[in-house]
Design an enzyme around this catalytic site. Structure first.
Site: not given
Ligand code: ADP
Ligand code: MG
Length: 441
Positions: A51, A53, A85, A145-146, A148, A197
């Site tokens: 926290h 950044d 997938s 673990l990012s 997104s 991230d």
């Molecule tokens: P984190 O980044 O910690 O994993 P977030 O809530 O920021 O968690 O992001 C997760 C979201 O990102 C998922 O719910 C989805 O909407 C999207 N996402 C991440 N990776 C994928 C993927 N490989 N395919 C489709 N959507 C994805």
């Molecule tokens: Mg994220």
């Protein structure tokens, strides 16, 4: 890929060539013809600096071997077609749309992380059309673990390479791509993110952690000489449901902004400068904050809350610098640590700093939860040198520094403790510091 053998569940990374094969095959299955290429972008684990950044402070993430891999072909007609997938809990994993429909808040759901990047690149003045893409990933979704950022960054790098938007091997251009990914997440996906991230996914290098100065965007590659000294990082995904993480994240940001404002600073990082790196300096800042907050009419409880939040930012910043010094000394072999002389002693001294960081997040920033507290204390009880929650908090993952070879035993003990507490069964990842986003084929 998941492996279990009656004991802990391990989320394994797959070799890049296999992931590239899978993405290309998925592409061929959904979109006629072949992709123009395949790119990979890693998830990340933040070693320390939580926290910070959005407070303009230092953070120290490393790229995981777990990555999101995309086979991509650009188009010139503005059409976007994406298949993932990933198991998206019933959401359709195929999406089609048009660039003209993309903007703040649209599309909704996971396609925002893909379409949003094209929108943000256009907003930044780049001439990009549409794309066809197929995505596979070994980054667990929503585990802190990012995943997104990995998704955004793999799309950004692929489009930048294919449309020749800039020098994609240059860190400065990668910083620009990271900024576009942040805009995609904040504005199109409407998820708050501070920028760590995306920087980690695009700007990390193998065998290093990335020291990112969030105020300036400047980075330093910090050596992470763990394996050669018999040490390893173990990531523990609690698989705890994220509880009100959005609102709590927002309220922490708001508290930090309020505290900075009361202190007359733009960002709390400037309060860190004011404290001058000493405990007495930090106490002086906190007492000035108490007075300013009370004078501004904040209630007694709110005053103490702002003090706790600010104390975390002050102490966490100091801990990041401490870890960087220890790792640098270990790499140079010039180390005299608390636990002895030599590189191993310095690395082992990182452990208690991680544990102190966890205590600060639990008690001062109040972003931990019982699942995270249990996995950290169980890891330590099983011989980990230190452990802390990582990422936004309220669920997600923790990271432990362990002696190499003890991963399975520590994971088994952590799993047992979580189940004993009635929590979900955690999953485990080996966090080898891996390269940032790159083209695979
Ligand atoms: P984190 O980044 O910690 O994993 P977030 O809530 O920021 O968690 O992001 C997760 C979201 O990102 C998922 O719910 C989805 O909407 C999207 N996402 C991440 N990776 C994928 C993927 N490989 N395919 C489709 N959507 C994805
Ligand atoms: Mg994220």
């Amino acid at each position: 890929m998941t492996t279990t053998s009656g004991g802990p569940t391990w989320l394994e990374a797959v070799p890049p060539s296999r992931a590239a094969e899978a993405a290309a095959a998925l592409f061929a299955e959904h979109w006629e013809g072949a992709a123009d290429g395949v790119w990979s972008a890693p998830g990340r684990v933040n070693l320390i600096g939580e926290h910070l950044d959005y407070n303009g402070g230092p953070v120290l993430p490393l790229a995981l071997p777990h990555s999101t891999v995309a086979a991509v072909r650009t188009r010139t007609d503005g059409v976007l077609r994406v298949v993932s997938s990933a198991d998206l809990g019933g959401e359709a994993s195929v999406w089609q749309g048009h660039l003209s429909e993309v903007g703040p808040g649209a599309p909704e759901g996971w396609p925002a992380y893909v379409a949003g990047v094209l929108w943000a690149l256009r907003e930044a003045g780049h001439d990009v059309g549409g794309l066809d893409a197929a995505v596979v990933s070994t980054v667990p979704l929503g585990a802190g673990l990012s995943s997104s950022a990995a998704l955004e960054c793999v799309v950004a790098l692929a489009v930048a390479d294919l449309a020749a938007l800039g020098e994609t091997s240059a860190d400065a251009f990668r910083a620009e791509l990271a900024a576009a990914c942040v805009r995609a997440e904040n504005e199109v996906a409407r998820a708050s993110t501070g920028g760590m991230d995306q920087a980690a996914s695009l700007r990390c290098t193998a065998e290093h952690a990335l020291l990112l100065d969030s105020a300036t965007g400047a980075v330093t590659q910090v050596p992470l000489p763990l394996a050669e000294h018999g040490r390893a990082l173990l990531v523990m995904d609690t698989r705890a449901p994220h509880r009100h993480s959005g609102g709590e994240y927002g309220s922490r940001r708001a508290a930090s902004e309020r505290a900075a404002q009361l202190l007359g600073h733009g960002l709390l990082a400037q309060a860190v400068d004011e404290a001058g790196g000493t405990a007495a300096g930090a106490e002086a800042v906190l007492s000035r904050l108490r007075t300013a907050a009370a004078q501004a009419g904040e209630g007694a409880e709110r005053v103490e809350e702002l003090v706790r939040r600010t104390r975390h930012v002050l102490t966490e910043t100091a801990r990041v610098h401490q870890v960087v010094s220890l790792l640098t000394a270990a790499a140079e072999g010039s180390c005299v640590g608390l636990s002895g002389v030599g590189a191993v002693a310095c690395i082992d001294d990182v452990g208690p700093v991680l544990s102190a960081s966890h205590a600060s997040m639990r008690d001062d920033y109040e972003i931990s939860c019982p699942e995270l507290d249990v996995v950290c204390s169980a890891a330590e009880a099983a011989g980990a040198l230190g452990a802390r929650m990582t990422g936004g908090g309220f669920g997600g993952s923790a990271v432990a520094l362990v002696r190499a070879g003890t991963e399975q035993a520590v994971a088994a003990a952590v799993r047992a403790a979580a189940l004993e507490a009635g929590h979900p069964e955690p999953a485990f990842l080996r966090a080898l510091a891996s390269p940032g986003a790159r083209r695979l084929r």
